[in-house]
Write a protein that holds these residues in place. Structure first.
Motif, PDB file in Angstrom:
ATOM      1  N   VAL A   7       0.828  -1.218   0.000  1.00  0.00           N
ATOM      2  CA  VAL A   7       0.000   0.000   0.000  1.00  0.00           C
ATOM      3  C   VAL A   7       0.854   1.256   0.000  1.00  0.00           C
ATOM      4  N   THR A   8       2.043   1.152   0.598  1.00  0.00           N
ATOM      5  CA  THR A   8       2.959   2.278   0.520  1.00  0.00           C
ATOM      6  C   THR A   8       4.388   1.783   0.649  1.00  0.00           C
ATOM      7  N   ARG A   9       5.334   2.687   0.485  1.00  0.00           N
ATOM      8  CA  ARG A   9       6.742   2.329   0.615  1.00  0.00           C
ATOM      9  C   ARG A   9       7.484   3.537   1.162  1.00  0.00           C
ATOM     10  N   SER A  10       8.270   3.303   2.218  1.00  0.00           N
ATOM     11  CA  SER A  10       8.937   4.422   2.885  1.00  0.00           C
ATOM     12  C   SER A  10       9.824   5.202   1.933  1.00  0.00           C
ATOM     13  N   SER A  11       9.761   6.523   2.037  1.00  0.00           N
ATOM     14  CA  SER A  11      10.731   7.369   1.341  1.00  0.00           C
ATOM     15  C   SER A  11      12.035   7.315   2.125  1.00  0.00           C
ATOM     16  N   ASN A  59       7.087   8.906  18.501  1.00  0.00           N
ATOM     17  CA  ASN A  59       6.123   8.526  17.455  1.00  0.00           C
ATOM     18  C   ASN A  59       4.879   9.398  17.599  1.00  0.00           C
ATOM     19  N   GLY A  60       4.016   9.307  16.615  1.00  0.00           N
ATOM     20  CA  GLY A  60       2.818  10.147  16.622  1.00  0.00           C
ATOM     21  C   GLY A  60       1.888   9.783  17.774  1.00  0.00           C
ATOM     22  N   HIS A  61       1.782   8.482  18.039  1.00  0.00           N
ATOM     23  CA  HIS A  61       0.860   8.072  19.097  1.00  0.00           C
ATOM     24  C   HIS A  61       1.246   8.666  20.449  1.00  0.00           C
ATOM     25  N   MET A  62       2.516   8.534  20.819  1.00  0.00           N
ATOM     26  CA  MET A  62       2.933   9.074  22.118  1.00  0.00           C
ATOM     27  C   MET A  62       2.801  10.595  22.141  1.00  0.00           C
ATOM     28  N   TYR A 154      -6.158  18.463  17.309  1.00  0.00           N
ATOM     29  CA  TYR A 154      -6.259  17.725  16.047  1.00  0.00           C
ATOM     30  C   TYR A 154      -5.282  16.561  15.982  1.00  0.00           C
ATOM     31  N   ASP A 155      -5.794  15.426  15.514  1.00  0.00           N
ATOM     32  CA  ASP A 155      -4.935  14.347  15.052  1.00  0.00           C
ATOM     33  C   ASP A 155      -4.648  14.666  13.588  1.00  0.00           C
ATOM     34  N   ALA A 156      -3.449  15.215  13.349  1.00  0.00           N
ATOM     35  CA  ALA A 156      -3.051  15.604  11.987  1.00  0.00           C
ATOM     36  C   ALA A 156      -1.985  14.637  11.463  1.00  0.00           C
ATOM     37  N   ALA A 157      -2.096  13.376  11.907  1.00  0.00           N
ATOM     38  CA  ALA A 157      -1.092  12.362  11.555  1.00  0.00           C
ATOM     39  C   ALA A 157      -0.854  12.278  10.036  1.00  0.00           C
ATOM     40  N   HIS A 158      -1.916  12.519   9.251  1.00  0.00           N
ATOM     41  CA  HIS A 158      -1.818  12.331   7.793  1.00  0.00           C
ATOM     42  C   HIS A 158      -1.481  13.620   7.054  1.00  0.00           C
ATOM     43  N   CYS A 159      -1.205  14.679   7.775  1.00  0.00           N
ATOM     44  CA  CYS A 159      -1.302  16.014   7.182  1.00  0.00           C
ATOM     45  C   CYS A 159       0.002  16.744   6.960  1.00  0.00           C
ATOM     46  N   LEU A 178       1.353  15.439  14.628  1.00  0.00           N
ATOM     47  CA  LEU A 178       1.756  14.920  13.315  1.00  0.00           C
ATOM     48  C   LEU A 178       2.484  13.591  13.523  1.00  0.00           C
ATOM     49  N   SER A 179       2.320  12.670  12.582  1.00  0.00           N
ATOM     50  CA  SER A 179       3.069  11.402  12.623  1.00  0.00           C
ATOM     51  C   SER A 179       4.161  11.425  11.560  1.00  0.00           C
ATOM     52  N   PHE A 180       5.345  10.972  11.969  1.00  0.00           N
ATOM     53  CA  PHE A 180       6.459  10.829  11.023  1.00  0.00           C
ATOM     54  C   PHE A 180       6.833   9.356  10.897  1.00  0.00           C
ATOM     55  N   HIS A 181       5.809   8.484  10.945  1.00  0.00           N
ATOM     56  CA  HIS A 181       6.053   7.040  10.810  1.00  0.00           C
ATOM     57  C   HIS A 181       6.570   6.721   9.402  1.00  0.00           C
ATOM     58  N   ALA A 182       7.256   5.586   9.303  1.00  0.00           N
ATOM     59  CA  ALA A 182       7.834   5.145   8.026  1.00  0.00           C
ATOM     60  C   ALA A 182       6.847   5.174   6.867  1.00  0.00           C
ATOM     61  N   THR A 183       5.549   5.048   7.153  1.00  0.00           N
ATOM     62  CA  THR A 183       4.544   4.991   6.087  1.00  0.00           C
ATOM     63  C   THR A 183       4.027   6.377   5.678  1.00  0.00           C
ATOM     64  N   LYS A 184       4.539   7.408   6.308  1.00  0.00           N
ATOM     65  CA  LYS A 184       3.964   8.739   6.075  1.00  0.00           C
ATOM     66  C   LYS A 184       4.724   9.515   4.990  1.00  0.00           C
ATOM     67  N   VAL A 185       4.087  10.589   4.532  1.00  0.00           N
ATOM     68  CA  VAL A 185       4.650  11.436   3.475  1.00  0.00           C
ATOM     69  C   VAL A 185       6.064  11.907   3.856  1.00  0.00           C
ATOM     70  N   ALA A 310      -3.750  -3.534  -1.432  1.00  0.00           N
ATOM     71  CA  ALA A 310      -4.524  -2.353  -1.014  1.00  0.00           C
ATOM     72  C   ALA A 310      -4.911  -2.590   0.444  1.00  0.00           C
ATOM     73  N   ARG A 311      -5.318  -1.525   1.142  1.00  0.00           N
ATOM     74  CA  ARG A 311      -5.661  -1.707   2.562  1.00  0.00           C
ATOM     75  C   ARG A 311      -7.031  -1.114   2.882  1.00  0.00           C
ATOM     76  N   LYS A 312      -7.682  -1.715   3.867  1.00  0.00           N
ATOM     77  CA  LYS A 312      -9.014  -1.241   4.275  1.00  0.00           C
ATOM     78  C   LYS A 312      -8.856  -0.198   5.379  1.00  0.00           C
ATOM     79  N   TYR A 313      -8.099   0.866   5.109  1.00  0.00           N
ATOM     80  CA  TYR A 313      -8.009   1.964   6.078  1.00  0.00           C
ATOM     81  C   TYR A 313      -9.281   2.793   5.946  1.00  0.00           C
ATOM     82  N   PHE A 314     -10.207   2.911   6.924  1.00  0.00           N
ATOM     83  CA  PHE A 314     -10.080   2.421   8.268  1.00  0.00           C
ATOM     84  C   PHE A 314     -11.259   1.518   8.587  1.00  0.00           C
TER      85      PHE A 314
HETATM   86  N1  T4K Z   1      -3.452   8.813  14.090  1.00  0.00           N
HETATM   87  C1  T4K Z   1      -3.707   8.390  12.846  1.00  0.00           C
HETATM   88  C2  T4K Z   1      -4.900   8.908  12.134  1.00  0.00           C
HETATM   89  C3  T4K Z   1      -2.841   7.477  12.218  1.00  0.00           C
HETATM   90  O1  T4K Z   1      -3.125   7.027  10.982  1.00  0.00           O
HETATM   91  C4  T4K Z   1      -1.702   7.028  12.912  1.00  0.00           C
HETATM   92  C5  T4K Z   1      -0.799   6.076  12.283  1.00  0.00           C
HETATM   93  C6  T4K Z   1      -1.448   7.524  14.207  1.00  0.00           C
HETATM   94  C7  T4K Z   1      -2.369   8.413  14.773  1.00  0.00           C
HETATM   95  C8  T4K Z   1      -0.267   7.121  15.036  1.00  0.00           C
HETATM   96  O2  T4K Z   1       0.962   7.600  14.499  1.00  0.00           O
HETATM   97  P1  T4K Z   1       2.309   6.727  14.752  1.00  0.00           P
HETATM   98  O3  T4K Z   1       2.375   6.440  16.230  1.00  0.00           O
HETATM   99  O4  T4K Z   1       2.244   5.472  13.926  1.00  0.00           O
HETATM  100  O5  T4K Z   1       3.403   7.676  14.323  1.00  0.00           O
HETATM  101  C9  T4K Z   1       0.392   1.980   9.533  1.00  0.00           C
HETATM  102  C10 T4K Z   1       1.354   2.803  10.356  1.00  0.00           C
HETATM  103  O6  T4K Z   1       2.119   1.987  11.244  1.00  0.00           O
HETATM  104  C11 T4K Z   1       0.698   3.879  11.154  1.00  0.00           C
HETATM  105  O7  T4K Z   1       1.703   4.840  11.448  1.00  0.00           O
HETATM  106  C12 T4K Z   1      -0.400   4.588  10.376  1.00  0.00           C
HETATM  107  N2  T4K Z   1      -1.128   5.527  11.179  1.00  0.00           N
HETATM  108  C13 T4K Z   1      -1.378   3.569   9.811  1.00  0.00           C
HETATM  109  C14 T4K Z   1      -2.459   4.230   9.008  1.00  0.00           C
HETATM  110  O8  T4K Z   1      -0.655   2.700   8.948  1.00  0.00           O
HETATM  111  P2  T4K Z   1      -0.202  -0.566   9.620  1.00  0.00           P
HETATM  112  O9  T4K Z   1      -0.481  -1.489  10.754  1.00  0.00           O
HETATM  113  O10 T4K Z   1      -1.135  -0.536   8.472  1.00  0.00           O
HETATM  114  O11 T4K Z   1       1.317  -0.732   9.094  1.00  0.00           O
HETATM  115  P3  T4K Z   1       1.989  -1.886   8.251  1.00  0.00           P
HETATM  116  O12 T4K Z   1       3.145  -2.398   9.036  1.00  0.00           O
HETATM  117  O13 T4K Z   1       0.980  -2.886   7.820  1.00  0.00           O
HETATM  118  O14 T4K Z   1       2.580  -1.105   7.007  1.00  0.00           O
HETATM  119  C15 T4K Z   1       1.782  -0.711   5.911  1.00  0.00           C
HETATM  120  C16 T4K Z   1       2.641  -0.734   4.672  1.00  0.00           C
HETATM  121  O15 T4K Z   1       3.633   0.272   4.750  1.00  0.00           O
HETATM  122  C17 T4K Z   1       3.411  -2.011   4.432  1.00  0.00           C
HETATM  123  O16 T4K Z   1       2.612  -2.882   3.700  1.00  0.00           O
HETATM  124  C18 T4K Z   1       4.621  -1.559   3.652  1.00  0.00           C
HETATM  125  C19 T4K Z   1       4.830  -0.140   4.083  1.00  0.00           C
HETATM  126  N3  T4K Z   1       5.948  -0.010   5.030  1.00  0.00           N
HETATM  127  C20 T4K Z   1       5.770  -0.357   6.334  1.00  0.00           C
HETATM  128  C21 T4K Z   1       6.792  -0.235   7.231  1.00  0.00           C
HETATM  129  C22 T4K Z   1       6.590  -0.608   8.678  1.00  0.00           C
HETATM  130  C23 T4K Z   1       7.179   0.465   4.580  1.00  0.00           C
HETATM  131  O17 T4K Z   1       7.352   0.759   3.390  1.00  0.00           O
HETATM  132  N4  T4K Z   1       8.200   0.594   5.466  1.00  0.00           N
HETATM  133  C24 T4K Z   1       8.062   0.265   6.789  1.00  0.00           C
HETATM  134  O18 T4K Z   1       9.011   0.425   7.558  1.00  0.00           O
HETATM  135  O19 T4K Z   1      -0.121   0.901  10.271  1.00  0.00           O
END
Ligand code: T4K
Length: 368
Positions: A7-11, A59-62, A154-159, A178-185, A310-314
């Motif tokens: 569904v995505t790939r980390s930059s 992380n964004g959650h904390m 605001y939860d601006a995790a996607h923004c 804001l979230s800077f997780h590996a899956t984010k922009v 593809a993913r069933k978000y949410f």
């Molecule tokens: N609020 C909202 C509205 C959010 O959407 C999120 C996070 C948060 C709060 C919390 O923020 P963080 O604490 O995470 O910073 C993923 C993410 O882990 C999560 O950050 C994100 N939302 C959520 C929408 O998506 P999963 O369980 O779907 O992740 P996962 O491991 O299945 O990965 C999805 C795809 O991403 C993989 O198929 C491939 C790609 N990927 C994944 C990882 C881990 C990469 O390319 N590199 C990687 O390192 O939750």
């Protein structure tokens, strides 16, 4: 198609660019606890996002959980069930009760017109989500929060990088996460931030992410540990140099989906919101099985059979999670329930090849 497309790939920056960025850490041996990379990233992000205040987190959650803690909320918090687990869990883990409000049909953000009927004398805050990077009705929400004396968080995790009326979206509300997780922009591997305009929040957030420690002799609050480490911050410094180019490449992929899928009966594509500069974070498609001829779940299975994840978000709604069984009724938010049962987010990342987008669309349109 016979490819594995997630569904995505980390930059990521070039390997050498990252190595150059972390090299000095071998001289200083300073790896975490608000070191030089942490300070540099914080400064650069404030400038990029155009926000007066920003604190980095692990992380964004904390970031969200600790933000709710320092806001000293009580009782009930009005929020959306159409979100990632994090939003609801952050509320509950603070000992607060989420009260779920339905969402809007067009952009899936909280329906501001339905909030007032949910406000009670126990309500202390509203926590909306700019879901998929769609901007909430920020003016209406501010007005409601002000009239009822509620905090607006605001939860601006996607923004990341999204603007509304030329203003960084993290400037709205009392504070934004804001979230800077590996899956984010924009990513720092794992990471997140709270943006705020009230100076008083700076110290509170700083202390709470470091056990409440003020100095060696004084511990002010019952904090935890949610500091961003130097390796994560260095990744952020590198990725920030390229984020505009990444967003531009995402736009091309996004527009190819629009071209291929626009006008197909039974498919609802992402909306264009007035005054919003997008970041192209997600490509959600809502399927109307009666018109399209196939359900979301059927399309999901067919894509998966061809290696397309593809993913069933949410889905499911957070109010339907088994950990909350017996506490909420997902039927109380009928629009959110319907969207969660019919939405699929398609693969989207900056270097997704356009022929792969075409292939994904062909599979979708082929029907069974
Ligand atoms: N609020 C909202 C509205 C959010 O959407 C999120 C996070 C948060 C709060 C919390 O923020 P963080 O604490 O995470 O910073 C993923 C993410 O882990 C999560 O950050 C994100 N939302 C959520 C929408 O998506 P999963 O369980 O779907 O992740 P996962 O491991 O299945 O990965 C999805 C795809 O991403 C993989 O198929 C491939 C790609 N990927 C994944 C990882 C881990 C990469 O390319 N590199 C990687 O390192 O939750």
């Amino acid at each position: 198609m016979n490819k594995n497309i997630l569904v995505t790939r980390s930059s990521m920056p070039d390997f050498d660019e990252y190595i150059d960025e972390i090299r000095e850490l071998w001289d200083t041996h300073w790896l975490t606890n608000m070191g030089v990379k942490h300070q540099e990233l914080e400064r650069e992000l404030k400038a990029y996002l155009g926000v007066p205040g920003l604190q980095l987190f692990t992380n964004g959650h904390m970031a969200l959980e600790m933000l709710l803690q320092v806001m000293k909320l009580e009782g009930e918090v009005i929020t959306t069930p159409f979100t990632f687990a994090s939003t609801t869990h952050a509320i509950v883990r603070n000992g607060l009760t989420p009260v779920f409000c339905d969402i809007r049909e067009d952009d899936y953000t909280i329906d501001a017109d339905k909030i007032e009927s949910l406000i009670t004398d126990k309500t202390s805050a509203i926590v909306p989500v700019h879901v998929y990077g769609n901007v909430c009705e920020v003016e209406k929400l501010r007005d409601i929060a002000d009239r009822y004396g509620l905090k607006l968080i605001y939860d601006a995790a996607h923004c990341f990088g999204v603007k509304y009326k030329d203003n960084g979206v993290a400037n709205f509300g009392d504070a934004s996460m804001l979230s800077f997780h590996a899956t984010k922009v924009f990513n720092t591997i794992e990471g997140g931030a709270v943006c705020f305009n009230n100076e008083a929040l700076r110290d509170e957030l700083y202390f709470v992410k470091n056990f409440g420690i003020v100095d060696e002799l004084h511990v002010k609050t019952v904090g935890g540990n949610a500091k961003m480490n130097e390796f994560a911050a260095a990744m952020g410094i590198c990725n920030l140099r390229h984020v505009d180019a990444e967003i531009a490449k995402r736009k091309i992929v996004y527009e190819r989906y629009m071209e291929r899928l626009d006008g197909v009966p039974g498919l609802k594509l992402p909306v264009t919101q007035p005054f919003v500069k997008k970041n192209y974070a997600y490509f959600p498609v809502v399927f109307d099985p009666e018109v399209f001829g196939e359900s979301r779940d059927r399309v999901y299975d067919r894509l998966l059979a061809e290696g397309i994840h593809a993913r069933k978000y949410f889905y499911p709604l957070t109010s339907a999670f088994e950990c909350y069984e017996g506490h909420f009724d997902p039927k109380d938010t009928p629009v959110a329930l319907k969207i969660s049962e019919s939405v699929l987010t398609l693969p989207l990342y900056s270097d997704l090849a356009l022929e792969d987008v075409d292939g994904i669309c062909e599979v979708i349109l082929r029907r069974a």
